[in-house]
Design a protein around this motif. Structure first.
Motif, short mmCIF file in Angstrom:
data_model
loop_
_atom_site.label_atom_id
_atom_site.label_comp_id
_atom_site.label_asym_id
_atom_site.label_seq_id
_atom_site.Cartn_x
_atom_site.Cartn_y
_atom_site.Cartn_z
N THR A 47 0.82 18.01 -6.36
CA THR A 47 -0.01 17.54 -7.47
C THR A 47 -1.43 17.18 -7.03
O THR A 47 -2.26 16.82 -7.86
N LYS A 48 -1.70 17.26 -5.74
CA LYS A 48 -3.05 17.05 -5.23
C LYS A 48 -3.40 18.23 -4.33
O LYS A 48 -3.73 18.07 -3.17
N ARG A 106 -11.48 16.08 -9.88
CA ARG A 106 -11.83 16.89 -8.71
C ARG A 106 -12.26 18.30 -9.06
O ARG A 106 -12.73 19.04 -8.19
N TYR A 114 -4.65 21.62 -2.34
CA TYR A 114 -5.84 21.93 -1.56
C TYR A 114 -5.75 23.36 -1.05
O TYR A 114 -4.67 23.99 -1.05
N PRO A 149 -6.28 17.20 -9.69
CA PRO A 149 -6.66 16.16 -10.66
C PRO A 149 -7.99 16.49 -11.33
O PRO A 149 -8.93 16.98 -10.68
N ARG A 164 -10.35 20.23 -1.54
CA ARG A 164 -9.38 19.66 -2.48
C ARG A 164 -9.81 19.88 -3.92
O ARG A 164 -9.19 19.35 -4.84
#
Length: 274
Positions: A243-244, A28, A246, A25, A211
């Motif tokens: 989609t997130k 981030r 790390y 995102p 992340r």
């Protein structure tokens, strides 16, 4: 402590797929001019830790697969050691052959030479065991390269010192370096990503997770640099469809790494100069 389900994909360039650009995102992304994986090209000329970083190439003679990872010169008395991920030294459980380190690699050019490996070292827990997430805290390896009249560190500059961190340590603003491959990445140019870390749930010395960076194939074995020292090595990432996304970093802390480092340095000091 952040709880994570470490369903990870090892970063094997032999299995590169197209890299989605929608994985971290936007809020981030900490890297100036960073893309949606959090990465940006490293400006030239490469200096400092970036000059010490390069690609590690190897070949599986059985499957005839070529494997590319990252690596970094780590400071040692032998002046001949390269830090990488343990899984970068194997393919399908088999030790890679024809290993060589190319520091400062850029646009297909080994600007600081080609340094063939003469010995490799991994923690004892890594050897002979099938891959599992329990091995993540031990996914760190060392490569001893050929000793010439001018050793590796005499050409690249002094290697970075290891920075031991205890389980639970969080770091802010460390820099990941590597050679990502796939859609939008050439695989021949160094990229950087700035990230903050938290603790990941794991056995033994634990692992660090960021992340802010979502390492693509080719990123394994690259360094996590903090304050001029090596805090860890890129081990794995979440699937690129996450989609997130790390990235998981194996820290340089605990007895297993220290034993391996001491053994490797002593062993390489006995290798004859060629």
């Amino acid at each position: 402590m952040l709880r994570l389900v470490l369903s990870l994909v090892l970063l094997d360039p032999a299995a590169v797929t197209e890299v989605s650009q929608r994985n971290v995102p936007v809020p981030r992304v900490l890297t100036p001019d960073g893309d949606r994986l959090g990465y940006a090209p490293v400006p030239r000329p490469y200096t400092g830790a970036r000059r010490l970083t390069g690609v590690l190439l190897g070949r599986d003679p059985v499957s005839r697969t070529d494997v590319l990872c990252g690596g970094t010169v780590i400071g040692s008395r032998s002046r001949s050691l390269v830090l990488t991920a343990a899984h970068c030294l194997y393919h399908d459980g088999r030790p890679l052959k024809q290993l060589a380190f190319l520091p400062g690699y850029d646009q297909g050019r080994p600007r600081l030479g080609i340094w063939p490996a003469v010995r490799t070292f991994v923690p004892s827990r890594w050897r002979g065991r099938p891959y599992s997430t329990d091995l993540l805290p031990y996914d760190v390896g060392l490569v001893g390269v050929v000793r010439r009249k001018r050793p590796l560190e005499a050409v690249t500059g002094r290697g970075l010192p290891p920075m031991p961190t205890a389980r639970g340590t969080a770091l802010r603003g460390l820099e990941l370096l590597g050679y990502p491959a796939g859609k939008g990445y050439p695989g021949t140019q160094m990229y950087r990503c700035v990230g903050d870390t938290v603790e990941g749930v794991a056995e033994g010395p634990g692992v660090m997770v960021t992340r802010n960076c979502h390492a693509a194939a080719g990123g394994s074995g690259g360094p996590a640099v903090y304050g001029g020292a090596l805090a860890g090595v890129v081990s794995s990432s979440s699937p690129l469809s996450d989609t997130k996304g790390y990235t998981v970093l194996t820290r340089l802390g605990g007895a297993p790494f220290q034993r391996m480092f001491t053994k490797a340095d002593a062993s390489m000091r006995l290798v004859p100069v060629r």
